[in-house]
Enzyme design. Structure first.
Site, short mmCIF file in Angstrom:
data_model
loop_
_atom_site.label_atom_id
_atom_site.label_comp_id
_atom_site.label_asym_id
_atom_site.label_seq_id
_atom_site.Cartn_x
_atom_site.Cartn_y
_atom_site.Cartn_z
N LYS A 91 0.81 -1.22 0.00
CA LYS A 91 0.00 0.00 0.00
C LYS A 91 0.85 1.27 0.00
O LYS A 91 2.06 1.26 0.19
CB LYS A 91 -0.98 -0.02 1.17
CG LYS A 91 -2.12 -1.00 0.95
CD LYS A 91 -3.21 -0.88 1.99
CE LYS A 91 -4.40 -1.78 1.63
NZ LYS A 91 -5.46 -1.74 2.65
N ARG A 94 -3.70 -9.86 5.22
CA ARG A 94 -4.17 -9.93 3.82
C ARG A 94 -3.04 -9.43 2.92
O ARG A 94 -2.63 -8.28 3.02
CB ARG A 94 -5.42 -9.06 3.66
CG ARG A 94 -6.06 -9.07 2.29
CD ARG A 94 -7.32 -8.20 2.29
NE ARG A 94 -7.99 -8.21 0.99
CZ ARG A 94 -7.70 -7.36 -0.01
NH1 ARG A 94 -6.75 -6.45 0.16
NH2 ARG A 94 -8.36 -7.44 -1.15
#
Length: 404
Positions: free
Chosen positions: A345, A379
């Site tokens: 991210k 995740r």
């Protein structure tokens, strides 16, 4: 032989719960009866409450002081010159026990608050291993960290857009992730990257359902569907999906909770929003998720089927994302398993100034520290590498029997 000053060693122990307190006192060789009395004195907890009236805050402070603890409040509480106040409760478990017992006898809504404080302390003590029934498949939580592999059936995902639109390619990738150690496969058809274009329900279903049909036949681990739409969730669950991963925590579609309850499926609730303005980000994030948990339970979803996600990268600035990661342990107050999604991210990109295909080390740092702070599921895109990170972290935190 005389014990000299230079022969005495001083160490420190960080004790988070009664189990640790008992273990340390047993190592000292303390009397079992003494351990039972002393252990609650060894566990110190600080709780933050918000929105209290001066009357409530004054009673809480006096009751905690009476038991040897304390409470920090705004200066205007004593003379009622403020309308509301935040409050920091400071005490050992022993002090909290007496305090809660007395608070349950008080008016002004404090009896109900005492029950919530009691529940929060119980959640912070940790919970034993638990099982989540994923519509016939079982997830074991608490023994080791679980790894969720990301499968994007999208043309515009920030990381791997377009690579797994073809059902055969998606199946091959899912099977490889399972071979690499994935415990869950998370299938999504909508990109959540900044500036993404919204798509229709029909298009979302067109992307994921052909892939899902192949996955449920071939993949032996639970399949999660990353969607906030009730119609998409209903069709996916009808075709054999096992879980729902809702990036809007039941705020996106008012019908989703009913669908999940009808199928008795587990659901992941993620913090999200339209603003990055917070007074205390973790307090407000926790309140948001607590409300979603209440919404889920009121609709018939079992609390044992609820997993929470702090939503790294959603409705948060770069600095706020780092703060949430630093304070992730505070989310354990909800008593639900925690899912952490940091893989590749922008918080990693901005820290390391690296493109999307070079963020594995940054992801690994967030995964390891997240597990240490209480994450039960991570995740990730890079399953093989993050499984190794998780196993090493588990070995340190839980003992070598969890390695491998």
């Amino acid at each position: 032989m005389v014990c000299g000053e230079n022969m005495i060693e001083i160490g420190v122990k960080f004790i988070d719960n009664l189990e640790q307190a008992y273990a340390e006192m047993q190592r000292v060789g303390a009397d079992p009866g003494g351990i039972a009395r002393m252990a609650p004195k060894a566990v110190f907890k600080v709780l933050k409450l918000s929105g209290l009236t001066p009357t409530q805050a004054n009673i809480i402070k006096q009751e905690m002081l009476a038991r040897g603890g304390d409470a920090a409040v705004a200066r205007g509480v004593i003379n009622h010159s403020v309308a509301t106040t935040d409050l920091l409760l400071l005490g050992t478990l022993k002090q909290y026990r007496g305090f809660i017992k007395k608070l349950k006898m008080q008016p002004f809504g404090l009896a109900k608050l005492a029950e919530r404080i009691e529940a929060a302390l119980a959640n912070l003590a940790g919970w034993p291993s638990r099982r989540i029934n994923c519509r016939g498949l079982t997830l074991e939580l608490g023994e080791r960290t679980l790894v969720m592999g990301i499968l994007n059936a999208t043309p515009d995902s920030f990381s791997d857009g377009g690579r797994y639109l073809d059902p055969a390619a998606a199946l091959e990738h899912a099977l490889q992730m399972v071979e690499d150690g994935a415990d869950i496969i998370d299938l999504g058809g909508i990109s959540t990257r900044p500036g993404h274009s919204e798509i229709s329900e029909a298009e979302e279903q067109r992307r994921i359902l052909p892939v899902l049909d192949k996955l449920v036949q071939e993949v032996k681990v639970p399949i999660s569907i990353d969607t906030w739409r009730a119609a998409v969730a209903r069709e996916a669950l009808a075709r054999g999906a096992h879980m729902i991963n809702d990036q809007w925590a039941l705020r996106g579609d008012p019908e989703l909770a009913q669908v999940v309850a009808e199928y008795q499926a587990p659901i992941m609730l993620m913090h999200n929003g339209h603003s990055t303005e917070y007074r205390d980000i973790m307090l407000e994030l926790t309140a948001f998720l607590r409300q979603s948990i209440d919404m889920a339970q009121q609709t018939g979803i079992s609390r044992g089927n609820i997993i929470v996600d702090p939503g790294i990268g959603f409705a948060k600035t770069y600095e706020q994302n780092l703060e949430v990661l630093r304070r992730l342990k505070e989310l354990t107050v909800l008593g639900c398993p925690i899912l952490l999604g940091t893989s590749r991210k922008s918080v990693i990109a901005k820290t390391l100034n690296l493109p999307v295909d070079q963020r594995v080390e940054g992801t690994a740092a967030t995964v390891a520290l997240g597990i240490a702070a209480g994450a039960d599921i991570v995740r990730v895109h890079d399953v093989k590498e993050m499984v190794r990170v998780a196993r090493m972290t588990d070995a340190i935190l839980r003992g070598p029997q969890h390695e491998g």
